[in-house]
Write a protein that holds these residues in place. Structure first.
Motif, mmCIF file in Angstrom:
data_model
loop_
_atom_site.group_PDB
_atom_site.id
_atom_site.type_symbol
_atom_site.label_atom_id
_atom_site.label_comp_id
_atom_site.label_asym_id
_atom_site.label_seq_id
_atom_site.Cartn_x
_atom_site.Cartn_y
_atom_site.Cartn_z
ATOM 1 N N MET A 140 35.028 37.658 32.165
ATOM 2 C CA MET A 140 34.968 39.038 32.655
ATOM 3 C C MET A 140 34.064 39.182 33.873
ATOM 4 S SD MET A 140 34.760 41.773 29.535
ATOM 5 C CE MET A 140 36.242 42.456 28.785
ATOM 6 N N GLN B 157 38.026 43.986 40.965
ATOM 7 C CA GLN B 157 38.019 44.828 39.785
ATOM 8 C C GLN B 157 36.852 44.473 38.862
ATOM 9 O OE1 GLN B 157 40.109 47.371 38.942
ATOM 10 N NE2 GLN B 157 38.882 47.702 37.103
ATOM 11 N N ASP C 76 35.769 44.628 35.210
ATOM 12 C CA ASP C 76 36.491 44.768 33.942
ATOM 13 C C ASP C 76 35.812 45.742 32.988
ATOM 14 O OD1 ASP C 76 38.516 42.743 34.532
ATOM 15 O OD2 ASP C 76 36.878 41.304 34.369
ATOM 16 N N THR D 192 33.555 52.100 38.136
ATOM 17 C CA THR D 192 34.242 51.378 37.067
ATOM 18 C C THR D 192 35.095 52.330 36.244
ATOM 19 O OG1 THR D 192 32.371 51.675 35.566
ATOM 20 C CG2 THR D 192 32.391 49.690 36.916
#
Length: 282
Positions: free
Chosen positions: A54, A111, A113, A150
């Motif tokens: 991650m 990105q 996570d 996020t």
């Protein structure tokens, strides 16, 4: 449905057993120190939500510091592998470097996570979170803006920080050139319910922020909108602030996928946005 397990009874280790001439013996037992509620919450967060490979947003605050340290321990032990942290502030970057969590600096093109953060308060039912209340650093703008970058987050709080009818301050980032006009508009909006102070870099220098107001790395001032009566709806406050010209951002966070981990004295509870109900405990 409430499912919560009470903390385990205090373990002990048998450090010595010395026999006497009367064929009896005395035991010296060393009690193991119980982890603090925040440490249990931090460990639960890492164990439940962080998986190998991650990219994890690393928040700031006492509980986030503990989670970063525990994440470093889990990486060193091999329990999880290939995790990369994205620090949300200079403080979280320092903690991660100290405890061996590999880092990437935030960019818009990758990105995250999952992220964990400390919250100053969370509104019961809606899970609207308040972040960025006064600290001793000048990283508040980065902290607020990055926390909102996020899609999925866990907020770590103490039991007393989860309630409805919250009071206290809401930090608001504003353009420094016209901060006074923005402050006056906010003051008119909440006349009688809140005071508006420009945050000073040193101490409490009065509503105008004194001679040395905080100027963030992006050139913003910070206004503290200090509510003196319970706030009926944080979502309505956020909507009102978003509609004011000159407001860059604010410390109210509303996410579609959000979990709150609540550190109680005897248990850790989790609340999800979808149910706003306690789902489990450790």
């Amino acid at each position: 449905m409430v499912v919560a397990a009470a903390a385990a009874s205090t373990p002990f280790s048998l450090s010595s057993a010395v026999f006497t001439r009367r064929r009896s013996f005395r035991v010296s037992a060393t009690l193991s120190r119980e982890p603090s509620p925040l440490l249990r919450a931090a460990q639960h967060t890492v164990d439940s939500y962080v998986e190998s490979g991650m990219v994890v947003g690393l928040g700031s605050g006492e509980a986030s510091d503990l989670a970063i340290r525990y994440l470093g321990h889990q990486l060193r032990s091999g329990s999880i592998q290939g995790v990369v942290g994205v620090p949300m502030s200079a403080r979280s970057a320092s903690e991660a470097a100290k405890y061996g969590v590999p880092l990437k600096h935030f960019r818009d093109d990758f990105q995250i996570d999952f992220a964990f953060h400390d919250a100053d308060a969370v509104e019961e039912g809606t899970l609207v979170s308040v972040i960025g209340r006064r600290t001793s650093t000048t990283q508040e703008d980065d902290y607020i803006l990055l926390q909102k970058a996020t899609d999925e987050a866990v907020f770590l709080i103490k039991d007393e920080q989860y309630k409805s009818g919250l009071e206290g301050s809401i930090p608001v980032l504003v353009q420094s050139l016209n901060w006074l006009a923005v402050a006056e508009e906010i003051d008119d909006l909440y006349l009688g319910d809140a005071e508006v102070w420009r945050r000073a870099s040193v101490g409490d220098a009065g509503p105008l922020g004194g001679d040395f107001p905080i100027v963030t790395s992006d050139g913003h001032n910070i206004l503290d909108v200090i509510f003196t009566t319970p706030i009926p709806s944080l979502a309505n406050v956020a909507k009102s602030l978003d509609n004011i010209d000159g407001v860059v951002d604010h410390g109210l966070v509303m996410k579609n996928r959000c979990t709150v981990v609540i550190a109680g004295e005897t248990e850790v509870r989790t609340v999800t946005l979808q149910t706003s109900a306690v789902e489990g405990g450790v």
